[in-house]
Design a protein around this motif. Structure first.
Motif, PDB file in Angstrom:
ATOM      1  N   MET A  19       0.818  -1.204   0.000  1.00  0.00           N
ATOM      2  CA  MET A  19       0.000   0.000   0.000  1.00  0.00           C
ATOM      3  C   MET A  19       0.859   1.265   0.000  1.00  0.00           C
ATOM      4  SD  MET A  19      -2.965  -1.200  -0.315  1.00  0.00           S
ATOM      5  CE  MET A  19      -3.802   0.386  -0.293  1.00  0.00           C
ATOM      6  N   ALA A  20       2.093   1.154   0.499  1.00  0.00           N
ATOM      7  CA  ALA A  20       3.011   2.292   0.427  1.00  0.00           C
ATOM      8  C   ALA A  20       3.534   2.496  -0.992  1.00  0.00           C
ATOM      9  CB  ALA A  20       4.184   2.079   1.389  1.00  0.00           C
ATOM     10  N   VAL A  21       3.618   1.404  -1.759  1.00  0.00           N
ATOM     11  CA  VAL A  21       4.146   1.465  -3.132  1.00  0.00           C
ATOM     12  C   VAL A  21       3.082   1.892  -4.137  1.00  0.00           C
ATOM     13  CG1 VAL A  21       5.086   0.051  -5.007  1.00  0.00           C
ATOM     14  CG2 VAL A  21       5.963  -0.225  -2.677  1.00  0.00           C
ATOM     15  N   ILE A  22       1.825   1.471  -3.923  1.00  0.00           N
ATOM     16  CA  ILE A  22       0.794   1.634  -4.955  1.00  0.00           C
ATOM     17  C   ILE A  22       0.484   3.091  -5.308  1.00  0.00           C
ATOM     18  CG2 ILE A  22      -1.269   1.644  -3.481  1.00  0.00           C
ATOM     19  CD1 ILE A  22      -0.731  -0.247  -6.838  1.00  0.00           C
ATOM     20  N   PRO A  23       0.649   4.094  -4.417  1.00  0.00           N
ATOM     21  CA  PRO A  23       0.405   5.475  -4.867  1.00  0.00           C
ATOM     22  C   PRO A  23       1.297   5.914  -6.019  1.00  0.00           C
ATOM     23  CG  PRO A  23       0.360   5.403  -2.477  1.00  0.00           C
ATOM     24  CD  PRO A  23       0.834   4.058  -2.945  1.00  0.00           C
ATOM     25  N   LEU A  24       2.472   5.282  -6.179  1.00  0.00           N
ATOM     26  CA  LEU A  24       3.319   5.593  -7.328  1.00  0.00           C
ATOM     27  C   LEU A  24       2.622   5.179  -8.617  1.00  0.00           C
ATOM     28  CD1 LEU A  24       5.948   6.599  -8.550  1.00  0.00           C
ATOM     29  CD2 LEU A  24       6.955   4.343  -8.112  1.00  0.00           C
ATOM     30  N   ASN A  25       1.950   4.027  -8.608  1.00  0.00           N
ATOM     31  CA  ASN A  25       1.150   3.595  -9.761  1.00  0.00           C
ATOM     32  C   ASN A  25       0.083   4.638 -10.079  1.00  0.00           C
ATOM     33  OD1 ASN A  25      -0.384   1.415 -11.523  1.00  0.00           O
ATOM     34  ND2 ASN A  25      -1.853   2.092  -9.998  1.00  0.00           N
ATOM     35  N   ALA A  43      -4.925  -2.139 -20.378  1.00  0.00           N
ATOM     36  CA  ALA A  43      -4.705  -3.330 -21.197  1.00  0.00           C
ATOM     37  C   ALA A  43      -3.223  -3.714 -21.247  1.00  0.00           C
ATOM     38  CB  ALA A  43      -5.246  -3.108 -22.604  1.00  0.00           C
ATOM     39  N   ILE A  44      -2.354  -2.736 -21.463  1.00  0.00           N
ATOM     40  CA  ILE A  44      -0.918  -3.030 -21.572  1.00  0.00           C
ATOM     41  C   ILE A  44      -0.354  -3.428 -20.212  1.00  0.00           C
ATOM     42  CG2 ILE A  44       1.342  -2.043 -22.107  1.00  0.00           C
ATOM     43  CD1 ILE A  44      -0.039  -0.363 -24.247  1.00  0.00           C
ATOM     44  N   ARG A  45      -0.777  -2.740 -19.163  1.00  0.00           N
ATOM     45  CA  ARG A  45      -0.315  -3.099 -17.816  1.00  0.00           C
ATOM     46  C   ARG A  45      -0.725  -4.526 -17.463  1.00  0.00           C
ATOM     47  NH1 ARG A  45      -2.979  -0.190 -12.715  1.00  0.00           N
ATOM     48  NH2 ARG A  45      -4.541  -1.779 -13.227  1.00  0.00           N
ATOM     49  N   ALA A  46      -1.973  -4.885 -17.787  1.00  0.00           N
ATOM     50  CA  ALA A  46      -2.459  -6.230 -17.486  1.00  0.00           C
ATOM     51  C   ALA A  46      -1.727  -7.290 -18.308  1.00  0.00           C
ATOM     52  CB  ALA A  46      -3.958  -6.311 -17.738  1.00  0.00           C
ATOM     53  N   LEU A  47      -1.436  -6.975 -19.572  1.00  0.00           N
ATOM     54  CA  LEU A  47      -0.717  -7.925 -20.421  1.00  0.00           C
ATOM     55  C   LEU A  47       0.675  -8.206 -19.851  1.00  0.00           C
ATOM     56  CD1 LEU A  47      -0.625  -9.601 -23.007  1.00  0.00           C
ATOM     57  CD2 LEU A  47       0.189  -7.566 -24.214  1.00  0.00           C
ATOM     58  N   LEU A  48       1.380  -7.159 -19.437  1.00  0.00           N
ATOM     59  CA  LEU A  48       2.702  -7.342 -18.824  1.00  0.00           C
ATOM     60  C   LEU A  48       2.596  -8.150 -17.535  1.00  0.00           C
ATOM     61  CD1 LEU A  48       4.237  -3.764 -19.305  1.00  0.00           C
ATOM     62  CD2 LEU A  48       4.774  -5.838 -20.604  1.00  0.00           C
ATOM     63  N   MET A 224       3.366   4.717 -27.952  1.00  0.00           N
ATOM     64  CA  MET A 224       3.946   4.960 -26.638  1.00  0.00           C
ATOM     65  C   MET A 224       5.446   5.222 -26.752  1.00  0.00           C
ATOM     66  SD  MET A 224       1.921   1.984 -24.527  1.00  0.00           S
ATOM     67  CE  MET A 224       2.964   2.167 -23.065  1.00  0.00           C
ATOM     68  N   SER A 225       5.920   6.191 -25.997  1.00  0.00           N
ATOM     69  CA  SER A 225       7.355   6.476 -25.942  1.00  0.00           C
ATOM     70  C   SER A 225       8.027   5.507 -24.972  1.00  0.00           C
ATOM     71  CB  SER A 225       7.583   7.908 -25.473  1.00  0.00           C
ATOM     72  OG  SER A 225       7.162   8.052 -24.112  1.00  0.00           O
ATOM     73  N   LEU A 230       8.186   2.587 -19.693  1.00  0.00           N
ATOM     74  CA  LEU A 230       8.792   2.480 -18.368  1.00  0.00           C
ATOM     75  C   LEU A 230       7.748   2.722 -17.280  1.00  0.00           C
ATOM     76  CD1 LEU A 230      11.248   2.205 -16.489  1.00  0.00           C
ATOM     77  CD2 LEU A 230      11.644   4.675 -16.823  1.00  0.00           C
ATOM     78  N   PHE A 231       6.934   3.750 -17.464  1.00  0.00           N
ATOM     79  CA  PHE A 231       5.889   4.056 -16.484  1.00  0.00           C
ATOM     80  C   PHE A 231       4.913   2.885 -16.345  1.00  0.00           C
ATOM     81  CE2 PHE A 231       5.938   9.017 -16.744  1.00  0.00           C
ATOM     82  CZ  PHE A 231       7.188   9.009 -16.145  1.00  0.00           C
ATOM     83  N   VAL A 232       4.487   2.322 -17.476  1.00  0.00           N
ATOM     84  CA  VAL A 232       3.519   1.220 -17.432  1.00  0.00           C
ATOM     85  C   VAL A 232       4.146  -0.013 -16.770  1.00  0.00           C
ATOM     86  CG1 VAL A 232       2.136  -0.377 -18.809  1.00  0.00           C
ATOM     87  CG2 VAL A 232       2.217   2.041 -19.421  1.00  0.00           C
ATOM     88  N   PHE A 233       5.430  -0.250 -17.020  1.00  0.00           N
ATOM     89  CA  PHE A 233       6.091  -1.402 -16.407  1.00  0.00           C
ATOM     90  C   PHE A 233       6.192  -1.230 -14.893  1.00  0.00           C
ATOM     91  CE2 PHE A 233       9.947  -3.868 -15.221  1.00  0.00           C
ATOM     92  CZ  PHE A 233       9.466  -5.126 -15.554  1.00  0.00           C
ATOM     93  N   ILE A 234       6.494  -0.015 -14.439  1.00  0.00           N
ATOM     94  CA  ILE A 234       6.527   0.250 -12.997  1.00  0.00           C
ATOM     95  C   ILE A 234       5.132   0.041 -12.401  1.00  0.00           C
ATOM     96  CG2 ILE A 234       6.864   2.039 -11.242  1.00  0.00           C
ATOM     97  CD1 ILE A 234       9.019   3.243 -13.060  1.00  0.00           C
ATOM     98  N   CYS A 235       4.115   0.510 -13.116  1.00  0.00           N
ATOM     99  CA  CYS A 235       2.739   0.290 -12.669  1.00  0.00           C
ATOM    100  C   CYS A 235       2.418  -1.198 -12.585  1.00  0.00           C
ATOM    101  CB  CYS A 235       1.758   0.967 -13.633  1.00  0.00           C
ATOM    102  SG  CYS A 235       1.794   2.770 -13.598  1.00  0.00           S
TER     103      CYS A 235
END
Length: 334
Positions: A19-25, A43-48, A224-225, A230-235
């Motif tokens: 829960m401390a990490v998820i606000p970054l998402n 969709a992309i986050r779920a696929l990863l 996507m750039s 990178l942002f989606v992968f962190i999410c």
């Protein structure tokens, strides 16, 4: 390892960390809402996430081994989370991050109240008082009768209710299937919902309207750039971690005791809001957050001083198998 993982202390500590990490998402998706659609991000986050689940766990095999009844219950549970996610991020596109996260955390209080009729758990006067303090905190933040009230606040409340039902369902399914199967179905539903949204955006394109909430929902897919990826992968990593930690906690510990550990997200939500957008909460918002945190922390304090047994009364399948073997040996010795 699974026995240790499901012990209340470990389960709650993992949940607090997640829960401390998820606000970054949440912060990263708020950033991407300016150029990407919610459906494309989801969709992309779920696929990863599904790729990682297949590579590092037995989630796919465990899901395929579920009975039809349990599978559809897992799907129903996951769709409650999908609805909560959609309402949460739509509101996030136009509201300050700290406020959205703080209002959303009426959910653990709803869980506490619903745990009585739906799960048969008991809450005493002190738990009820802590829930009431949190509810008042939410009202202070959203100012329902004030001139600054924004209708998107109602979307956050809706997200909280849907999330509460999701976790209540998680608790009811504590002895069904396996944790890996539950997480796999959850991200499969994320992918299905995100893909449908992207398809709708392609089939019925809508030009920009200037309304950030509507555009976040209706915008067509974009290239996507590297930064976006990178942002989606962190999410992906943060949501996958929360999926495991949260599902494990609600399968292992009484639902009405978990709330304080979910509140870890509130100060971190305020932190990212300040760091990225300079969104300092108002004095009234700080008061509301303090009341919400007080309600959760007081619940934890009461459980500790009274040594309440918060472990699940119906163990998870792995623990149940261990107990069954022990009982069989005891009977044979008798």
């Amino acid at each position: 390892m699974m026995e240790r993982f499901t012990k209340p202390g470990y389960a709650l500590a993992l949940l607090g960390l997640a829960m401390a990490v998820i606000p970054l998402n949440d912060a990263l998706i708020k950033i991407m809402s300016a150029s990407m659609s919610l459906g494309q991000v989801v969709a992309i986050r779920a696929l990863l996430s599904l790729v990682l689940v297949v590579l590092i766990s037995d989630g796919l095999r465990a899901m395929l081994n579920l009975s039809v009844s349990v599978f559809w219950q897992f799907v129903g549970r996951a769709m409650c989370l999908v609805i909560a996610m959609l309402l949460f991020f739509v509101s996030l596109s136009s509201l300050p991050l700290a406020n959205v996260i703080a209002i959303f955390f009426v959910a653990p209080m709803i869980i506490t109240l619903l745990s009585v009729p739906l799960l048969g758990e008991k809450i005493g006067l002190h738990r009820f008082a802590s829930v009431s303090a949190g509810m008042i905190g939410v009202l202070v933040i959203i100012k329902p009768s004030g001139t600054e009230f924004q209708k998107e606040n109602l979307l956050v409340i809706g997200a909280a209710v849907s999330y509460a039902l999701f976790q209540i369902w998680t608790r009811r399914l504590k002895a069904a299937g396996s944790l890996s199967a539950m997480v796999t179905v959850q991200h499969l539903c994320y992918f299905f919902a995100g893909t449908l949204m992207v398809a709708a955006n392609v089939i019925w394109p809508v030009p920009p309207t200037g309304n950030v909430t509507f555009d976040f929902l209706a915008r067509g897919p974009v290239l996507m750039s590297l930064v976006d990826w990178l942002f989606v992968f962190i999410c992906c990593l943060s949501v996958l971690f929360l999926s495991v930690a949260s599902s494990n906690a609600y399968r292992s510990v009484e639902a009405s005791v978990i709330a304080p550990f979910e509140y870890t997200a509130i100060p971190f939500g305020a932190f990212w809001g300040v760091v990225i957008w300079g969104e300092w909460p108002t004095a009234q918002a700080w008061i509301g957050m303090a009341l919400i945190l007080f309600g959760g922390i007081y619940t934890l304090y009461r459980e500790r001083i009274h040594n309440v047994d918060v472990a699940s009364s119906a163990p998870m399948p792995a623990a149940a198998a261990v107990q069954q073997n022990f009982d069989d040996k005891t009977r044979s010795n008798d």
